[in-house]
Scaffold this active site. Structure first.
Site, PDB file in Angstrom:
ATOM      1  N   SER A 143      35.069  33.503  38.600  1.00 44.03           N
ATOM      2  CA  SER A 143      34.438  34.677  37.866  1.00 44.03           C
ATOM      3  C   SER A 143      35.310  35.326  36.549  1.00 44.03           C
ATOM      4  CB  SER A 143      34.407  36.066  38.656  1.00 44.03           C
ATOM      5  OG  SER A 143      33.584  36.060  39.542  1.00 44.03           O
ATOM      6  N   HIS A 185      33.761  43.035  36.334  1.00 51.37           N
ATOM      7  CA  HIS A 185      34.114  43.076  37.966  1.00 51.37           C
ATOM      8  C   HIS A 185      35.444  42.661  37.933  1.00 51.37           C
ATOM      9  CE1 HIS A 185      32.269  39.110  38.459  1.00 51.37           C
ATOM     10  NE2 HIS A 185      33.261  38.951  39.467  1.00 51.37           N
ATOM     11  N   ASP A 219      27.730  43.032  33.162  1.00 46.34           N
ATOM     12  CA  ASP A 219      28.992  42.547  33.717  1.00 46.34           C
ATOM     13  C   ASP A 219      29.946  41.933  32.639  1.00 46.34           C
ATOM     14  OD1 ASP A 219      31.029  41.797  35.435  1.00 46.34           O
ATOM     15  OD2 ASP A 219      30.082  40.421  36.667  1.00 46.34           O
TER      16      ASP A 219
END
EC number: 3.4.21.-
Length: 258
Positions: free
Chosen positions: A204, A65, A110
């Site tokens: 992230s 992502h 992910d």
């Protein structure tokens, strides 16, 4: 390089205006300047920012992502305001996914492997991190790091990366918190049960390091961050080592683990 550096400084100092939500370190302290040599910054001019991990001289591992148009990659950064002499900038030459970067229907896919346009030189502030030789044990103390928010829900962002120690927890605890998670998945559940420490917005794609090896990729968590009994989700890198090593060896059509 100067233009890229100026742009990166603006992004790091103005993260509160970013358009994309991601994860950051809450409850940690400033990382030692020499303990995050593998930590990289991914960013673009639209305000998207993520972390990543250098795993050899040509490849960076991050979250799917974190994919973004016009991605730039900085290595060897410690301070947003003070330049390290050995900082290096790279572009992505190729990106490899287990899943479309826009498909969030599978919790544990992910992950994105990036081949850089040029090899990276090891230096005082730059060095790759080893992939795991075995999965982390329950209860292991691991290190999470990044330029993410250090307060939540009213986010403030640091000039330097922050680090915090958290624990590997039972997967069932995360499954009880995040509805819809499967009975089994390639995810690590990690955090502090009493709360107060964890990754948060902006972290992230960054590393979860256990015993000197890259065991997790910051993927998802709660808002606000670091709530009691609400740990965060990290992609379990050990389950993807064959996929990663096959791509690095030249087999770019290798099947992602199911």
């Amino acid at each position: 390089m100067v233009l890229i550096r100026v742009l990166a400084n603006l992004l790091i100092l103005q993260l509160s205006y970013a358009q994309k939500s991601s994860e950051l370190v809450i409850g940690g302290d400033e990382c030692n300047i020499n303990e995050h040599r593998s930590l990289v910054v991914l960013f673009n001019s639209s305000g998207v920012l993520c972390g990543g991990t250098l795993i050899n001289q040509e490849y960076v591992l991050t979250a799917a992502h974190c994919d973004m148009p016009n991605m730039q990659i900085l290595l060897g950064v410690h301070s947003a305001s003070v330049l390290n002499d050995d900082e290096q900038a790279r572009d992505p030459e190729e990106k490899y996914f287990c899943l479309s970067s826009n498909n969030d229907t599978e919790w544990d896919k992910d992950i994105m492997l990036i081949r850089l346009n040029r090899s990276v030189n090891n230096s005082v502030h730059i060095a790759p991190l080893s992939l795991p030789s075995s999965p982390p044990r329950l209860g292991s103390v691991c290190r999470v790091m990044g330029w993410g928010a250090i307060t939540s829900p009213n986010e403030t962002y640091p000039d330097v990366p922050h680090c915090a120690n958290i624990n590997i927890l039972r997967y069932s605890l995360c499954r009880a918190v995040y509805l819809g998670m499967p009975v089994q998945s390639r995810i690590l559940c990690a955090g502090i049960l009493r709360g107060g420490k964890d990754s948060c917005k902006g972290d992230s794609g960054g590393p979860l390091i256990c015993n000197g090896q890259l065991q997790g990729i910051v993927s998802a968590g709660s808002d606000p961050c670091a709530k009691p009994r609400v740990p965060n989700l990290y992609i379990k890198v050990f389950d993807y080592t064959d996929w990663i090593q096959s791509i690095i060896a030249g087999n770019t059509t290798v099947t992602c683990p199911q």
